[in-house]
Design an enzyme around this catalytic site. Structure first.
Site, mmCIF file in Angstrom:
data_model
loop_
_atom_site.group_PDB
_atom_site.id
_atom_site.type_symbol
_atom_site.label_atom_id
_atom_site.label_comp_id
_atom_site.label_asym_id
_atom_site.label_seq_id
_atom_site.Cartn_x
_atom_site.Cartn_y
_atom_site.Cartn_z
ATOM 1 N N GLY A 8 -27.266 72.751 44.767
ATOM 2 C CA GLY A 8 -26.171 72.077 45.453
ATOM 3 C C GLY A 8 -24.836 72.700 45.132
ATOM 4 N N PHE A 9 -24.839 74.001 44.890
ATOM 5 C CA PHE A 9 -23.624 74.690 44.424
ATOM 6 C C PHE A 9 -22.516 74.745 45.467
ATOM 7 C CE2 PHE A 9 -25.577 78.060 46.804
ATOM 8 C CZ PHE A 9 -24.581 78.972 47.136
ATOM 9 N N THR A 95 -28.087 60.933 42.644
ATOM 10 C CA THR A 95 -28.718 59.623 42.624
ATOM 11 C C THR A 95 -29.772 59.527 43.717
ATOM 12 O OG1 THR A 95 -26.967 58.729 44.047
ATOM 13 C CG2 THR A 95 -26.683 58.500 41.665
ATOM 14 N N ALA A 119 -28.541 61.426 34.832
ATOM 15 C CA ALA A 119 -27.314 60.675 34.563
ATOM 16 C C ALA A 119 -26.791 60.044 35.855
ATOM 17 C CB ALA A 119 -26.253 61.579 33.954
ATOM 18 N N PRO A 120 -26.862 58.719 35.967
ATOM 19 C CA PRO A 120 -26.276 58.075 37.141
ATOM 20 C C PRO A 120 -24.806 58.410 37.305
ATOM 21 C CG PRO A 120 -27.630 56.517 35.911
ATOM 22 C CD PRO A 120 -27.501 57.747 35.065
ATOM 23 N N HIS A 149 -16.564 53.778 46.707
ATOM 24 C CA HIS A 149 -16.674 55.232 46.784
ATOM 25 C C HIS A 149 -16.091 55.757 48.091
ATOM 26 C CE1 HIS A 149 -19.440 54.747 43.411
ATOM 27 N NE2 HIS A 149 -19.376 56.053 43.239
ATOM 28 N N HIS A 150 -15.972 57.063 48.156
ATOM 29 C CA HIS A 150 -15.511 57.746 49.363
ATOM 30 C C HIS A 150 -16.478 57.497 50.526
ATOM 31 C CE1 HIS A 150 -18.622 60.843 48.636
ATOM 32 N NE2 HIS A 150 -18.335 60.635 47.358
ATOM 33 N N LYS A 153 -20.204 59.266 50.978
ATOM 34 C CA LYS A 153 -21.316 59.047 50.062
ATOM 35 C C LYS A 153 -22.561 58.657 50.850
ATOM 36 C CE LYS A 153 -22.618 56.671 45.788
ATOM 37 N NZ LYS A 153 -23.186 57.924 45.234
ATOM 38 N N GLY A 159 -25.650 54.929 42.251
ATOM 39 C CA GLY A 159 -26.568 54.967 41.122
ATOM 40 C C GLY A 159 -25.974 54.324 39.886
ATOM 41 N N THR A 160 -24.666 54.457 39.723
ATOM 42 C CA THR A 160 -23.996 53.853 38.571
ATOM 43 C C THR A 160 -24.060 52.333 38.644
ATOM 44 O OG1 THR A 160 -22.476 55.724 38.510
ATOM 45 C CG2 THR A 160 -21.857 53.770 37.257
#
Length: 259
Positions: A8-9, A95, A119-120, A149-150, A153, A159-160
């Site tokens: 996903g760079f 996520t 990591a969420p 969020h924006h 998304k 996920g958080t």
């Protein structure tokens, strides 16, 4: 020198991860991955000539030791599975993994004694919010979560927010929250429901990543909030994950578990 591949760079988070690796001693970007690329020439992306560029999992042939993933919810399971199968330690910031998928991936990593981190959220403020919310829930079992969020998304809830609800649920006494005779005159106005914990998702331009956990008690209330105003703030957590992932031999969920 620890070699890293970034999946996903071309995205905003992946791009920051690429720059983080370039600026972090002891780590080297050896490959990048994103689907449907117009070119596989590293120069077209401002990368060094020896960085391999891949656009499908089937093409990937790398000696990378760590896989950083900032892709899409629809791709993260296949990507993480690929990394584990090829003995590459996954550091997953994407996520969308289900509980059953995480359990399967953890089993595969355990069989190989391969370290990994899901990591969420890599923001330290978000990690601390989850930790504090879990502590507070022991005293304030009535709780709701608002995440903002924006508008680009892909998934909801974040996920958080879902991880926050899961952590709270570990210590919260199950009980009916709110009015048992409540009626929604507008469908889903009370948000999603995770074991009685309501989660509300806001999507608006101008936002990056924000979360509030609201606790209510008799005659008092507690609000815990974190705000991420710039995606660069997540890189401190990614750097922590890079330095910790090769020192563990299992797939860990939550950055707080390696701090």
């Amino acid at each position: 020198m620890t070699k890293v591949i970034v999946a996903g760079f071309t995205g905003s988070m992946g791009d920051k991860a690429v720059h983080l690796i370039a600026d972090t001693a002891g780590f080297e970007l050896t490959a990048v991955f994103a689907p449907n690329l117009a070119s596989t020439n590293p120069a077209d992306y401002g990368l060094a000539a020896d960085v391999q560029v891949f656009q499908s999992l089937a093409e990937i042939n790398t000696d990378a030791e760590i896989w950083i993933d900032f892709t899409l919810p629809s791709a993260v399971y296949a990507n993480t599975k690929f990394a584990i199968e090829h003995d590459i330690s996954p550091v997953i910031g994407t996520t969308g993994l289900t509980d059953s998928q995480v359990a399967e991936l953890q089993k595969s990593a355990a069989e190989k004694k391969l370290g990994g981190i899901i990591a969420p959220n890599f923001g330290m403020s978000a990690v601390l919010l989850m930790k504090f919310a879990k502590e507070a829930a022991q005293y304030f079992p009535d709780v709701e979560i608002i995440e903002m969020h924006h508008d680009h998304k892909k998934d909801a809830p974040s996920g958080t927010a879902l991880s926050t609800a899961k952590m709270i649920n570990e210590v919260r006494e199950p009980h009916q929250q709110g009015n048992p005779e409540e009626t929604e005159t507008l469908a889903n106005v009370r948000g999603g429901d995770y074991h009685g914990i309501h989660i509300h998702s806001v999507r608006l331009p101008g936002y990056v990543a924000h979360e509030q956990v609201l606790f209510g008690g008799v005659g008092e209330a507690l609000t815990i909030r974190q705000d991420s105003f710039d995606r660069g703030s997540f890189m401190s957590g990614v750097e922590v994950a890079l330095t910790k992932v090769k020192k563990i031999n299992e797939l860990v969920v939550g950055l707080e578990n390696v701090l």
